[in-house]
Design an enzyme around this catalytic site. Structure first.
Site, PDB file in Angstrom:
ATOM      1  N   SER A  60       0.819  -1.213   0.000  1.00 40.27           N
ATOM      2  CA  SER A  60       0.000   0.000   0.000  1.00 40.27           C
ATOM      3  C   SER A  60       0.854   1.265   0.000  1.00 40.27           C
ATOM      4  CB  SER A  60      -0.955  -0.030   1.201  1.00 40.27           C
ATOM      5  OG  SER A  60      -1.862   1.038   1.160  1.00 40.27           O
ATOM      6  N   ASP A 111      -2.026   6.113  -3.502  1.00 39.34           N
ATOM      7  CA  ASP A 111      -0.938   5.365  -2.897  1.00 39.34           C
ATOM      8  C   ASP A 111      -0.570   4.195  -3.815  1.00 39.34           C
ATOM      9  OD1 ASP A 111      -3.360   4.110  -2.481  1.00 39.34           O
ATOM     10  OD2 ASP A 111      -2.794   3.237  -0.566  1.00 39.34           O
ATOM     11  N   ASP A 150      -1.297   0.962  -4.049  1.00 40.51           N
ATOM     12  CA  ASP A 150      -2.312   0.045  -4.597  1.00 40.51           C
ATOM     13  C   ASP A 150      -3.607   0.762  -4.943  1.00 40.51           C
ATOM     14  OD1 ASP A 150      -3.013   0.486  -1.920  1.00 40.51           O
ATOM     15  OD2 ASP A 150      -3.850  -1.515  -1.667  1.00 40.51           O
ATOM     16  N   ASP A 196      -5.906   2.517  -3.361  1.00 38.89           N
ATOM     17  CA  ASP A 196      -7.155   2.474  -2.601  1.00 38.89           C
ATOM     18  C   ASP A 196      -7.381   3.760  -1.813  1.00 38.89           C
ATOM     19  OD1 ASP A 196      -5.332   2.135  -0.541  1.00 38.89           O
ATOM     20  OD2 ASP A 196      -6.274   0.332   0.286  1.00 38.89           O
TER      21      ASP A 196
END
Length: 454
Positions: free
Chosen positions: A94, A237, A239, A241
């Site tokens: 992440s 970020d 990933d 999300d």
């Protein structure tokens, strides 16, 4: 939980997080899931393929067929899992620095696993109890190329595409070299926006900036907004999300302010929203204004998801929820943080007025965040003991749902250990910047003074 933190498990690749460990996680997950098929995906990190291979091998060894999605934003993976009704493993750290990687586990409903389910998998990992199959029963692997495109198509059909297109919006976008670089630029263009990018090429070394979308890492996005005369800046970020915003002047918008603005647009009287214990007074004010109820949880998406599901079971409506780090849920769409979708919901507001006006009611607070790194369990124990002692002696009512939060009426401070990194985090908020800095500094001083001599 010993292995899984607030958002999966993470560590420095090939040090704390090894292929052998990921293999065991996958074997345990496949054993507990007891399914015929599962998905494996990753973000852009240089070690992503290494760990995705380990995860796929672990699943196959317990008889699970594997759909390999490749580099895919976490919200696209959760959508795939829900539609296909299969669980999944996402290899991602992440927002953590490039040397980190990690594992997120997704259920066949397309939702990150709740604490109870994670604990069952953790028990199997620690006991090394795996349903390993014979050589002629191992799972097969296939490549899936459509997950990203199908994800974008669904978002296009869900948001108010006509309203956004009519707003004639220029978007400055910073995917941060992460998985969102493969989906967000095209998505916003198909919404009718003009899009300019920085850090827009997928690159697991993250040469342009670190993956965490905080102000100090996003200076180039602010410059791009001003240089391109963009109407809004959006950052993700690793990933994708999360979504963090810049206004039309290239000024950083606090995540707590955008969460408050999105909540004000989405909440009605009688609704409930869920946030973590580091919630800003901004969201408290919104709930008070609209007559909504605010529920607090420990920090981390897993904890918010668990509470939202509990509220649904009780018949409550939860139109929006989230944390001030850019991770906002729109549960009626999908119970996942989705950076591209969050950005689109903000664009629905930008179509009517500039970002600076959207967040203007929520800018009268100052936030300070301090991270204290520790090198041993002894240092962590000493700092946590000092935090408890500080809280007990403070002239404030402590909330201990996750660490120690002290509310002073005009301000608050929170100290807690990170669930993903070897750090103790200190958060402070006040209407006066000096007051917030004072609160954070007092806690920092108390904790560092308690550290054992080197």
């Amino acid at each position: 939980m010993k292995l899984f933190g607030s958002s999966g498990t993470r560590g420095v690749a090939n040090e704390q997080l090894t292929p052998e460990f990921v293999l065991r996680v996958a074997k345990a997950a496949g054993t507990v899931w007891n399914v015929d098929r599962a998905a494996v995906a990753r973000d852009t990190r240089t070690t992503g393929e290494l760990f995705a291979n380990a995860a796929a091998s672990g699943l196959a060894s317990v008889g699970v067929d594997v759909d390999r999605l490749g580099v895919t934003p976490t919200p696209a993976v959760t959508r795939y899992c829900e539609v296909e009704e299969i669980p999944g493993i996402v290899i991602t750290a992440s927002h953590n620095p490039p040397e980190y990687n990690g594992v997120k586990l997704v259920g066949p409903d397309g939702v990150e696993l709740v604490v109870e389910r994670l604990e069952r998998i953790e028990d199997h990992i620690l006991a090394e109890e795996f349903d390993t199959v014979a050589w002629d029963e191992v799972g097969e692997t296939r490549r899936v190329e459509s997950a990203n495109r199908d994800y974008v198509e669904e978002m296009l059909a869900t948001v108010d595409r006509e309203k956004i297109a009519a707003g004639d919006i220029k978007v400055a976008l910073d995917p941060g070299h992460g998985a969102g670089a493969l989906t967000s630029p095209g998505f916003y263009r198909e919404l009718g926006c003009e899009v300019v990018t920085v850090n827009g090429q997928p690159d697991g070394h993250f040469p342009g900036r670190n993956p965490e979308p905080v102000e100090k890492n996003l200076r180039d996005l602010g410059k791009l907004v001003r240089a391109a005369d963009a109407d809004v800046g959006i950052a993700h970020d690793g990933d994708a999300d999360r979504a963090i915003f810049f206004d039309e002047h290239g000024e950083y918008i606090e995540g707590d302010a955008s969460l408050a603005a999105l909540s004000a647009a989405g909440l009605s009287e009688g609704d409930t929203t869920v946030a973590a214990v580091n919630v800003s007074q901004r969201l408290v004010d919104v709930c008070n204004d609209v007559g909504a109820t605010l529920e607090l949880t420990p920090i981390g998406s897993t904890n918010l998801i668990t509470r939202i599901r509990e509220l649904w079971a009780e018949g409550e409506t939860v139109p929006v929820a989230g944390e001030g780090n850019g991770g906002v849920f729109f549960p009626d769409y999908r119970l996942v943080r989705d950076g591209a979708f969050i950005g689109a919901k903000f664009l629905e507001l930008v179509a009517e007025r500039p970002p600076s006006e959207i967040v203007a009611p929520y800018t009268d607070y100052y936030n300070v965040r301090v991270n204290l790194t520790y090198d041993s369990e002894a240092e962590l124990t000493a700092m946590l003991a000092a935090a408890e002692k500080y809280a007990e002696s403070a002239d404030a009512e402590p909330n201990t749902i996750d660490g120690h939060r002290l509310d002073y009426g005009d301000a608050w401070v929170l100290v807690r250990p990170s669930g993903t990194e070897p750090k103790v985090r200190i958060y402070a908020e006040a209407r006066e910047e000096a007051r917030a800095e004072e609160l954070a500094e007092n806690v920092r001083a108390a904790l560092t003074a308690a550290l054992p001599d080197p």
